[in-house]
Design a protein around this motif. Structure first.
Motif, PDB file in Angstrom:
ATOM      1  N   TYR A 673       0.843  -1.201   0.000  1.00 41.01           N
ATOM      2  CA  TYR A 673       0.000   0.000   0.000  1.00 41.01           C
ATOM      3  C   TYR A 673       0.875   1.247   0.000  1.00 41.01           C
ATOM      4  O   TYR A 673       2.039   1.239   0.422  1.00 41.01           O
ATOM      5  N   ILE A 674       0.279   2.318  -0.493  1.00 37.99           N
ATOM      6  CA  ILE A 674       0.847   3.659  -0.370  1.00 37.99           C
ATOM      7  C   ILE A 674      -0.270   4.579   0.090  1.00 37.99           C
ATOM      8  O   ILE A 674      -1.453   4.327  -0.178  1.00 37.99           O
ATOM      9  N   GLY A 675       0.101   5.641   0.810  1.00 40.89           N
ATOM     10  CA  GLY A 675      -0.915   6.555   1.301  1.00 40.89           C
ATOM     11  C   GLY A 675      -0.364   7.944   1.523  1.00 40.89           C
ATOM     12  O   GLY A 675       0.860   8.165   1.533  1.00 40.89           O
ATOM     13  N   ALA A 676      -1.263   8.888   1.700  1.00 44.38           N
ATOM     14  CA  ALA A 676      -0.887  10.279   1.972  1.00 44.38           C
ATOM     15  C   ALA A 676      -1.977  10.908   2.822  1.00 44.38           C
ATOM     16  O   ALA A 676      -3.152  10.523   2.755  1.00 44.38           O
ATOM     17  N   ALA A 677      -1.582  11.872   3.655  1.00 42.18           N
ATOM     18  CA  ALA A 677      -2.539  12.564   4.513  1.00 42.18           C
ATOM     19  C   ALA A 677      -2.020  13.957   4.808  1.00 42.18           C
ATOM     20  O   ALA A 677      -0.817  14.243   4.686  1.00 42.18           O
ATOM     21  N   VAL A 678      -2.931  14.815   5.207  1.00 41.26           N
ATOM     22  CA  VAL A 678      -2.611  16.166   5.661  1.00 41.26           C
ATOM     23  C   VAL A 678      -3.241  16.341   7.040  1.00 41.26           C
ATOM     24  O   VAL A 678      -4.418  16.013   7.241  1.00 41.26           O
ATOM     25  N   GLU A 679      -2.449  16.858   7.970  1.00 40.53           N
ATOM     26  CA  GLU A 679      -2.927  17.048   9.340  1.00 40.53           C
ATOM     27  C   GLU A 679      -2.751  18.507   9.742  1.00 40.53           C
ATOM     28  O   GLU A 679      -1.711  19.118   9.444  1.00 40.53           O
ATOM     29  N   ARG A 680      -3.764  19.040  10.413  1.00 40.92           N
ATOM     30  CA  ARG A 680      -3.731  20.441  10.836  1.00 40.92           C
ATOM     31  C   ARG A 680      -3.909  20.522  12.344  1.00 40.92           C
ATOM     32  O   ARG A 680      -4.871  19.986  12.894  1.00 40.92           O
ATOM     33  N   GLU A 681      -2.913  21.180  12.997  1.00 36.56           N
ATOM     34  CA  GLU A 681      -3.027  21.462  14.425  1.00 36.56           C
ATOM     35  C   GLU A 681      -3.670  22.829  14.589  1.00 36.56           C
ATOM     36  O   GLU A 681      -3.169  23.830  14.086  1.00 36.56           O
ATOM     37  N   PHE A 682      -4.822  22.867  15.302  1.00 34.93           N
ATOM     38  CA  PHE A 682      -5.571  24.121  15.410  1.00 34.93           C
ATOM     39  C   PHE A 682      -5.103  24.983  16.576  1.00 34.93           C
ATOM     40  O   PHE A 682      -4.922  26.185  16.421  1.00 34.93           O
ATOM     41  N   ASP A 683      -4.908  24.377  17.728  1.00 31.67           N
ATOM     42  CA  ASP A 683      -4.590  25.200  18.903  1.00 31.67           C
ATOM     43  C   ASP A 683      -3.917  24.321  19.940  1.00 31.67           C
ATOM     44  O   ASP A 683      -4.582  23.617  20.693  1.00 31.67           O
ATOM     45  N   SER A 684      -2.627  24.361  19.969  1.00 27.70           N
ATOM     46  CA  SER A 684      -1.883  23.588  20.956  1.00 27.70           C
ATOM     47  C   SER A 684      -0.705  24.421  21.418  1.00 27.70           C
ATOM     48  O   SER A 684       0.153  24.789  20.616  1.00 27.70           O
ATOM     49  N   LYS A 685      -0.650  24.720  22.706  1.00 29.73           N
ATOM     50  CA  LYS A 685       0.417  25.547  23.248  1.00 29.73           C
ATOM     51  C   LYS A 685       0.874  24.979  24.579  1.00 29.73           C
ATOM     52  O   LYS A 685       0.064  24.568  25.403  1.00 29.73           O
ATOM     53  N   ALA A 686       2.188  24.971  24.761  1.00 31.00           N
ATOM     54  CA  ALA A 686       2.771  24.625  26.052  1.00 31.00           C
ATOM     55  C   ALA A 686       2.955  25.919  26.830  1.00 31.00           C
ATOM     56  O   ALA A 686       3.639  26.836  26.371  1.00 31.00           O
ATOM     57  N   LYS A 687       2.331  26.003  28.012  1.00 32.00           N
ATOM     58  CA  LYS A 687       2.290  27.265  28.763  1.00 32.00           C
ATOM     59  C   LYS A 687       2.825  27.041  30.175  1.00 32.00           C
ATOM     60  O   LYS A 687       2.638  25.978  30.769  1.00 32.00           O
ATOM     61  N   ALA A 688       3.481  28.082  30.701  1.00 32.59           N
ATOM     62  CA  ALA A 688       4.037  28.024  32.052  1.00 32.59           C
ATOM     63  C   ALA A 688       4.071  29.424  32.632  1.00 32.59           C
ATOM     64  O   ALA A 688       3.966  30.429  31.911  1.00 32.59           O
TER      65      ALA A 688
END
Length: 747
Positions: A673-688
């Motif tokens: 098999y072969i495959g492809a995908a697109v992923e989108r990160e909407f809101d991820s933050k490391a906070k301190a």
């Protein structure tokens, strides 16, 4: 061996290299020979240069030189008589009294001589950056007869200069710091560096530096400070003009035009407030500070977490009521106030007291009077003259390793970088370096994000392998998978991570009229080693860190596939994540311990997906899939290596992925098999945060493109074993590659 060292003329020069004079004992790996040096049973002072003897060149020159294998150090060279300290110096330049006749009980009478030769001292640090040359005890110069004494510091390394240094000359002389960094060192704040040289001019070359520790006083004819001056700030000197860190008593103006003012980082303690000021340089009269520094702001870090943007100026705070002029570091007024009750545990430095000894810096020190020689027993070498009684107790100094020529526990000289701050920075806020600490937390979030995509893929694919068409219904079948990845992600830090993951579970399925329902439970485990790098646009050197991550948890999964090959799936996972982080060159100014912490956090993750498959031909199939991922890394307090505490907030990740896979059957039960995908990160933050300040968050928002290729071998009547092996590549917000194997086994 012990020894009393005299310089008698002849060649007129002596070089000492790679040596330690300590506890009145001389140790050396490398020594230079010089005609006229006499070695006796005791060390008086450490090295005495007798200028009462004429040198052919008309000058006696002593050179102290470090080598690539060691430093030259003078420590604990003190003489006590009847319990009193009568002499504490590393070097003596001047006349040796002639000793004639006997007086009293085995005593000698001293008659003063007149200096017959000029004298010079050369400090050559030879590029050694820690204790190139160290004078723990001071220099004492006693030249008369119009003869001169000049001193030069060169070599580009570190020169540590301590104690109460007296140059009684009566002829103009120079003290030149041409290169390297000279530290005015002291025993904490109780014994500041002092230089009494009223006939000398002091010059700091533009490429040279001075590190001002504690409160220091220099009495000179003139001072030209065109290099870089580092100042250590202490809470007890705040808003007090009488505690200026460098007091200059001069007969002429002090030139600071073009100099660079730096503020060293200092240890954790009560937070300064807007409007606080520190007096850096004090001079004796109006307009005695000529010119202006090249920078009007300077940055300093307190502990590991708090940063200050000081204004450097002479006015409006530049004059006191007595007409003395000051150079001041002050914090501009601001609206935001610091949290009065920060979550912090303070650790004091074992080497630097918190309260300096009060003294009156308004009165310039007076030169020492002509000394009186100390009688010595008959047969001993003549002793050099001694200064008046010094009201100083024996200092506490680091132990010396004679074989290694390096103190075992050196005094804490702050090696951390200090920078000029922008006028746009707030006066008080989180230290610039705190983004490094957030980077360790961001690595944990990146690890969870990578697992969020991997585990649903692997769990369903492994379960499908185990539950192929040859399996009976309602059976619980074991499945498992392993994966390894090498990824790079840029948030507020550059994070490079090498990870491995494993899952082991049981799955079953139920067939109904509308389709097939799959359900499973699994355990998951993962490990990662990561490195972080932080750049500061030239304001600070790059700071690197490293850490380890360990995850252990479990989850449930379910999927329903309709007869038309449309499916919906979901999973829920949870566990604990252990994170150990350490910065390599981001240290506490007091303890010099690298910034580090350990976290034990819970994590929770879920996903929801829909997909559809089409049988394009007998041997080819196309699957399209959409998934939405959510995960949370719970926050909590972290105690840093210096005792300070900071808080990490809950970090959530929300991502969506859309992609497809083309599967081809090349023979029965064999597929690629072969495959492809697109992923989108909407809101991820490391906070301190800490002390009421929010640190710069590390943002994961962005897009990732994913490609994959792999093979599948299904079980058949001759083999209960099923296998899938695949390789994935990532580009975009995440960059890297991963590979994994899924297995199924029928019992």
């Amino acid at each position: 061996m012990g020894g009393l060292v005299y310089s008698y003329g002849l060649a007129g020069g002596l070089t000492i290299t790679d040596s330690i004079f300590s506890d009145n004992v001389f140790y050396s790996d490398v020594t230079s020979s010089y005609a006229g040096i006499q070695i006796g049973p005791k060390v008086y002072g450490a090295v005495t240069v007798d200028t009462g003897v004429v040198a052919p060149s008309g000058s006696h020159t002593l050179t102290l030189k470090a080598t690539s294998t060691g430093s030259t150090q003078f420590m604990r060279n003190e003489t006590y008589e009847n319990g009193k300290l009568v002499r504490a110096h590393s070097l003596y330049f001047g006349t040796i009294p002639s000793l004639t006749g006997l007086k009293g009980n085995n005593s000698l009478r001293a008659e003063a001589n007149t200096a017959q030769a000029d004298a010079a001292l050369i400090i050559d640090t030879h590029g050694v950056l820690l204790y190139g040359v160290l004078l723990y005890d001071p220099i004492w110069v006693n030249q008369d007869g119009g003869k001169t004494f000049n001193m030069t510091v060169q070599g580009g390394g570190d020169f540590f200069w301590n104690g109460v240094n007296t140059f009684t000359v009566g002829a103009p002389g120079t003290i030149k710091v041409n290169s390297g960094i000279t530290t005015f060192m002291n025993d904490g704040l109780s014994d500041p560096f002092t230089l009494v040289a009223p006939d000398h001019s002091f010059s700091l070359a533009p490429e040279a530096r001075i590190n001002v520790m504690g409160r220091n006083t220099m009495t000179l004819a003139h001072a030209d400070l065109q290099g870089t001056l580092f100042f250590n700030l202490y809470a007890t000197t705040k808003d007090k003009s009488e505690t200026a860190l460098l007091t200059l008593h001069t007969s002429e103006a002090v030139n600071i035009d073009g100099s660079i003012i730096r503020l060293n980082n200092f240890g954790a303690g009560p937070i300064f407030q807007a409007g606080d000021s520190f007096y850096l340089i004090r001079t004796d009269g109006k307009d005695f500070l000529q010119g202006n520094p090249a920078n009007n702001h300077a940055y300093a870090r307190q502990g590991l977490l708090v940063g200050y943007n000081f204004i450097i100026d002479k006015k409006p705070y530049g004059m006191d009521e007595d007409g003395n002029q000051y150079l001041v570091a002050r914090l501009e007024e601001q609206k935001a106030q610091v949290d009065p009750n920060p979550p912090v545990v303070y650790m004091s430095s074992p080497s630097v007291p918190s309260t300096p000894q009060e003294s009156d810096p308004t009165t310039p020190p007076t030169p020492s009077p002509q000394p009186t020689p100390t009688p010595v027993p008959e047969g001993d070498p003549p002793a050099p003259p001694v200064p008046p009684e010094l009201p100083v107790s024996p200092p506490v100094i680091p132990p010396v390793n004679p074989s290694g020529n390096t103190p075992v526990n050196p005094p804490p000289v702050n090696p951390s970088p200090v920078i000029p701050a922008s006028g746009g920075m707030p006066p008080i806020g989180p230290a610039l370096e705190t983004t490094v600490l957030v980077g360790g937390r961001a690595a944990g979030l990146a690890f969870l994000a990578q697992r969020d995509g991997w585990l649903p893929d692997h769990s369903y694919q492994a379960a499908d392998l185990a539950l192929d068409e040859n399996r009976s219904e309602r059976a619980w079948v074991p499945f498992g998978g392993v994966d390894a990845a090498r990824l790079h992600v840029k948030t507020g830090s550059h994070i490079k991570m090498t990870s491995s993951n494993m899952l082991l579970g049981l799955a079953t399925r139920r067939r109904g009229d509308s389709g097939v329902f799959l359900f499973g439970a699994f355990m998951e485990a993962g490990h990662a080693d990561y490195d972080t790098r932080n750049h500061f646009s030239g304001l600070l050197p790059e700071i690197r860190g490293d850490g380890k991550l360990c995850a252990l948890g479990g989850g449930l999964m379910a999927r329903h596939t309709w007869n038309n090959d449309f499916r919906i799936e979901a999973s829920l996972r949870g566990g604990r994540l252990k994170n150990e982080f350490r910065a390599k060159n981001y240290e506490d100014p007091d303890t010099l311990a690298p910034a580090s912490y350990k976290l034990h956090d819970r994590y929770l993750a879920a996903h929801l997906g829909v997909g559809h498959g089409w049988q394009i031909s007998e041997k080819n199939k196309l699957d399209l899939l959409f998934r939405y991922y959510w995960s949370r890394q719970e926050g909590g307090n972290a105690t840093l290596s210096n005792g300070e505490r900071m808080r990490f907030e809950d970090d959530d990740s929300r991502r969506a992925r859309v992609g497809g896979r083309w599967t081809h059957t090349w023979e029965e039960n064999r597929f690629w098999y072969i495959g492809a995908a697109v992923e989108r990160e909407f809101d991820s933050k490391a906070k301190a945060s800490a002390y009421g300040f929010d640190f710069d968050a590390h943002d994961f928002e962005g897009t990732v493109a994913i490609g994959e290729i792999g093979v599948i071998i299904r079980s058949h009547k001759n083999s209960p074993f099923s296998l899938e092996a695949g390789l994935q590549g990532y580009t975009g917000k995440f960059k890297g590659v991963s590979g994994g194997v899924r297995i199924g086994w029928e019992f």
